[in-house]
Scaffold this motif. Sequence first.
Motif, mmCIF file in Angstrom:
data_model
loop_
_atom_site.group_PDB
_atom_site.id
_atom_site.type_symbol
_atom_site.label_atom_id
_atom_site.label_comp_id
_atom_site.label_asym_id
_atom_site.label_seq_id
_atom_site.Cartn_x
_atom_site.Cartn_y
_atom_site.Cartn_z
ATOM 1 N N GLY A 343 0.748 -1.182 -0.167
ATOM 2 C CA GLY A 343 -0.061 0.035 -0.023
ATOM 3 C C GLY A 343 0.915 1.364 -0.144
ATOM 4 N N ALA A 344 0.733 2.086 -0.974
ATOM 5 C CA ALA A 344 1.770 3.262 -1.265
ATOM 6 C C ALA A 344 0.887 4.572 -1.259
ATOM 7 C CB ALA A 344 2.537 2.967 -2.577
ATOM 8 N N GLY A 345 -0.227 4.452 -1.319
ATOM 9 C CA GLY A 345 -1.121 5.965 -1.228
ATOM 10 C C GLY A 345 -2.456 5.593 -0.410
ATOM 11 N N PRO A 346 -2.849 6.151 0.694
ATOM 12 C CA PRO A 346 -3.995 5.732 1.267
ATOM 13 C C PRO A 346 -5.226 6.056 0.601
ATOM 14 C CG PRO A 346 -3.082 7.839 2.242
ATOM 15 C CD PRO A 346 -1.856 7.155 1.179
ATOM 16 N N GLY A 347 -6.295 5.175 1.108
ATOM 17 C CA GLY A 347 -7.538 5.351 0.715
ATOM 18 C C GLY A 347 -7.848 4.237 -0.528
ATOM 19 N N VAL A 348 -9.187 4.621 -1.026
ATOM 20 C CA VAL A 348 -9.718 3.233 -2.023
ATOM 21 C C VAL A 348 -10.100 4.025 -3.183
ATOM 22 C CG1 VAL A 348 -11.520 1.800 -2.418
ATOM 23 C CG2 VAL A 348 -10.481 1.804 -0.045
ATOM 24 N N ALA A 349 -9.724 3.504 -4.412
ATOM 25 C CA ALA A 349 -9.928 4.031 -5.705
ATOM 26 C C ALA A 349 -10.842 2.809 -6.441
ATOM 27 C CB ALA A 349 -8.693 4.324 -6.641
ATOM 28 N N VAL A 350 -12.077 3.258 -7.050
ATOM 29 C CA VAL A 350 -12.763 2.135 -7.920
ATOM 30 C C VAL A 350 -12.710 2.539 -9.080
ATOM 31 C CG1 VAL A 350 -14.821 0.872 -8.139
ATOM 32 C CG2 VAL A 350 -14.004 1.653 -5.617
ATOM 33 N N GLY A 351 -12.663 1.915 -10.150
ATOM 34 C CA GLY A 351 -12.427 2.258 -11.542
ATOM 35 C C GLY A 351 -12.274 1.062 -12.588
ATOM 36 N N ARG A 352 -12.290 1.381 -13.548
ATOM 37 C CA ARG A 352 -12.021 0.578 -14.855
ATOM 38 C C ARG A 352 -10.583 0.573 -15.160
ATOM 39 N NH1 ARG A 352 -14.505 2.703 -19.584
ATOM 40 N NH2 ARG A 352 -14.379 4.758 -18.577
ATOM 41 N N VAL A 353 -10.084 -0.751 -15.481
ATOM 42 C CA VAL A 353 -8.579 -0.811 -15.686
ATOM 43 C C VAL A 353 -8.441 -0.078 -16.878
ATOM 44 C CG1 VAL A 353 -7.028 -2.580 -16.373
ATOM 45 C CG2 VAL A 353 -8.683 -3.141 -14.418
ATOM 46 N N ALA A 354 -7.162 0.685 -16.885
ATOM 47 C CA ALA A 354 -6.602 1.158 -18.073
ATOM 48 C C ALA A 354 -5.165 0.838 -18.010
ATOM 49 C CB ALA A 354 -6.631 2.619 -18.079
ATOM 50 N N THR A 355 -4.387 -0.017 -19.291
ATOM 51 C CA THR A 355 -3.215 -0.464 -19.321
ATOM 52 C C THR A 355 -2.132 0.513 -20.003
ATOM 53 O OG1 THR A 355 -3.739 -1.563 -21.292
ATOM 54 C CG2 THR A 355 -4.343 -2.602 -19.524
ATOM 55 N N SER A 356 -2.463 1.749 -20.199
ATOM 56 C CA SER A 356 -1.567 2.735 -20.707
ATOM 57 C C SER A 356 -2.034 4.155 -20.132
ATOM 58 C CB SER A 356 -1.282 2.738 -21.993
ATOM 59 O OG SER A 356 -2.604 3.362 -22.664
ATOM 60 N N ALA A 357 -1.131 5.069 -20.247
ATOM 61 C CA ALA A 357 -1.507 6.487 -19.897
ATOM 62 C C ALA A 357 -2.415 7.064 -20.857
ATOM 63 C CB ALA A 357 -0.384 7.176 -19.693
ATOM 64 N N ALA A 358 -2.073 6.787 -22.041
ATOM 65 C CA ALA A 358 -3.116 7.191 -23.150
ATOM 66 C C ALA A 358 -4.695 6.743 -22.937
ATOM 67 C CB ALA A 358 -2.561 6.918 -24.512
ATOM 68 N N ALA A 412 -2.576 3.876 -4.124
ATOM 69 C CA ALA A 412 -1.816 3.131 -4.898
ATOM 70 C C ALA A 412 -1.490 1.765 -4.188
ATOM 71 C CB ALA A 412 -0.519 4.082 -5.508
ATOM 72 N N VAL A 413 -1.381 0.867 -4.967
ATOM 73 C CA VAL A 413 -0.514 -0.308 -4.501
ATOM 74 C C VAL A 413 0.444 -0.722 -5.739
ATOM 75 C CG1 VAL A 413 -1.071 -2.880 -4.107
ATOM 76 C CG2 VAL A 413 -2.770 -1.422 -3.621
ATOM 77 N N VAL A 414 1.613 -0.840 -5.141
ATOM 78 C CA VAL A 414 2.807 -1.203 -5.982
ATOM 79 C C VAL A 414 3.533 -2.574 -5.525
ATOM 80 C CG1 VAL A 414 2.981 1.261 -6.194
ATOM 81 C CG2 VAL A 414 4.438 0.019 -4.251
ATOM 82 N N GLY A 415 4.532 -3.075 -6.474
ATOM 83 C CA GLY A 415 5.108 -4.141 -6.054
ATOM 84 C C GLY A 415 4.318 -5.619 -6.048
ATOM 85 N N ILE A 416 3.331 -5.608 -7.011
ATOM 86 C CA ILE A 416 2.689 -6.751 -7.090
ATOM 87 C C ILE A 416 3.303 -8.135 -7.754
ATOM 88 C CG2 ILE A 416 0.249 -7.839 -7.753
ATOM 89 C CD1 ILE A 416 -0.971 -5.126 -7.318
ATOM 90 N N ALA A 417 3.784 -9.034 -7.075
ATOM 91 C CA ALA A 417 4.404 -9.958 -7.791
ATOM 92 C C ALA A 417 3.299 -10.928 -8.622
ATOM 93 C CB ALA A 417 5.033 -11.041 -6.730
ATOM 94 N N GLY A 418 3.850 -11.155 -9.894
ATOM 95 C CA GLY A 418 3.123 -11.996 -10.789
ATOM 96 C C GLY A 418 1.907 -11.286 -11.594
ATOM 97 N N LEU A 419 2.265 -9.752 -11.410
ATOM 98 C CA LEU A 419 1.397 -9.058 -12.330
ATOM 99 C C LEU A 419 1.716 -8.821 -13.618
ATOM 100 C CD1 LEU A 419 -1.274 -7.130 -12.960
ATOM 101 C CD2 LEU A 419 0.265 -5.291 -11.728
ATOM 102 N N VAL A 420 1.067 -9.039 -14.630
ATOM 103 C CA VAL A 420 1.475 -8.826 -16.175
ATOM 104 C C VAL A 420 0.668 -7.934 -16.879
ATOM 105 C CG1 VAL A 420 2.138 -10.100 -18.339
ATOM 106 C CG2 VAL A 420 2.568 -11.228 -16.049
#
Length: 499
Positions: A343-358, A412-420
């Motif tokens: 956990g790297a940024g507090p709070g909860v976010a709910v949204g649709r997956v976007a795989t690029s900045a664009a 934010a959640v970072v460092g997720i092993a196995g995420l591709v």
Amino acid sequence: MSRIRRLAPDLVDGVGSIGAKAHGLVALRRLGLPVPAGFVIGTAADREFRADRLPAGLRADLGAAVAGLEAETGREFGGAGRPLVVSVRSGAAVSMPGMMSTVLGVGLTTAATAALAAETGDARFAADSRERFARSYAAAGCGAVPDDPVDQLERAVAAVLSSWDSPRARTYRELNGVPHGPGTAVVVQAMVFGNRDSRSSAGVAFSRDPVTGAPGPSGEVVFGRQGDAVVSGGALTRPLAELRDREPRVWAQLRRALDRVEAHHRDACCLEFTVESGALWLLQVRAGGFVGNAAVRVAVDLVDEGRIGRDEALLRVSPEHVRLAREPRLADGAADVLATGIGAGPGVAVGRVATSAAAAVRMAGSGPVVLVRPETSPHDMAGIAAAAGLVTARGGPASHAAVVARSLGRPAVVGIAGLVVGDGSVRFGGREVAAGALISVDGTGGRVVLGRAPLAPEPARPHLRRLLGWADEVSGDATARPDPDRLRAARAALRVRRS
């Protein structure tokens, strides 16, 4: 008068003149801590910089500054004897993590690379350093690499000055309320190499845990790599404590340095460091940048330790920190957990997956999105700004994604092993989730959940209860209003400022 200053303990120019990075390095030198020799080009040069052309007279100033650095280090810039190799980094008055250009290894001409191989007895290290320099040089937009060290330096300085007005830097300033006018300083220092040998490393060390605020060293380290591997989030980092087992003397030095800088600044601090062949060097110091419960705990603990008073604690903990400290988290046992990370940024976010900045920018027009990436970089800034939350496969609390998420108040959640991360889907271990699918991100607990998960209120923790008690004593008012905790903190801070 020269616009360039030596990074010496007697340098008294303010942050607005030489930037926060140089100002911090001077403070480190005053504390007697190990800092590579260098000089700073003040922010005035950036304000005079136009169309990629260095201001009149700056070339001559650079020549004099390099001559001084050669004399201080006993090395020759780009030379065939004991070569001087430098880093060229930005340094604005306000920290802008990763938003501007950096060029590492300037001065590695053909002759200097051969000399470095002869000096170290390691031709592979010298060749690797030259290759890293070429990549860094190209990434900064400097063009093809010339074999003249002065030309390399001038182009690198121009690239760093130009990056102040890059789209990502302007976006970051607009999001954080940083004015566009002041410009950036440029810090030039003798290189130290975290990739030198088996006793070399680089990392980021916090004097307290950036996620919880708990006292004691915390952070990340990479062995046999340069520091950009840590802050980019592009490498598999190790917990900082592993340095204690591999280099106990360096660990003791680093702990003493953290204690000294925290005592000096009277706040949680962050050090970027490199270890070259068992020797510790400090490259940057800045405030920890903690938010939410971490910011609250640090302020209250510093009062208990006698380093600050209650009034100062109330001024340091903003109403926004109080809001983040009470942000809900995902309810336990009531959701389809896809993955767990840091956990790297507090709070909860709910949204649709976007795989690029664009994609995040495009999709955000029709509802909240969560940006899911292997790691983030400054080039993702527009997508990060558009996203409600962040998820990355790599990186830790000091990675680009984590630092920017905390600065923007994004879960934010970072460092997720196995995420591709693919173009049209992401895979969490053995489970595939299509781009556009709804997920929930718990930046406090470090969980990613499929769909819209139920939430649980975050209770006021003991440190927050104590802080709000001090606030009530100052303001004499604990009335129940909408979002009362934030208002209690805001009223107390206002009373302290007026007193």
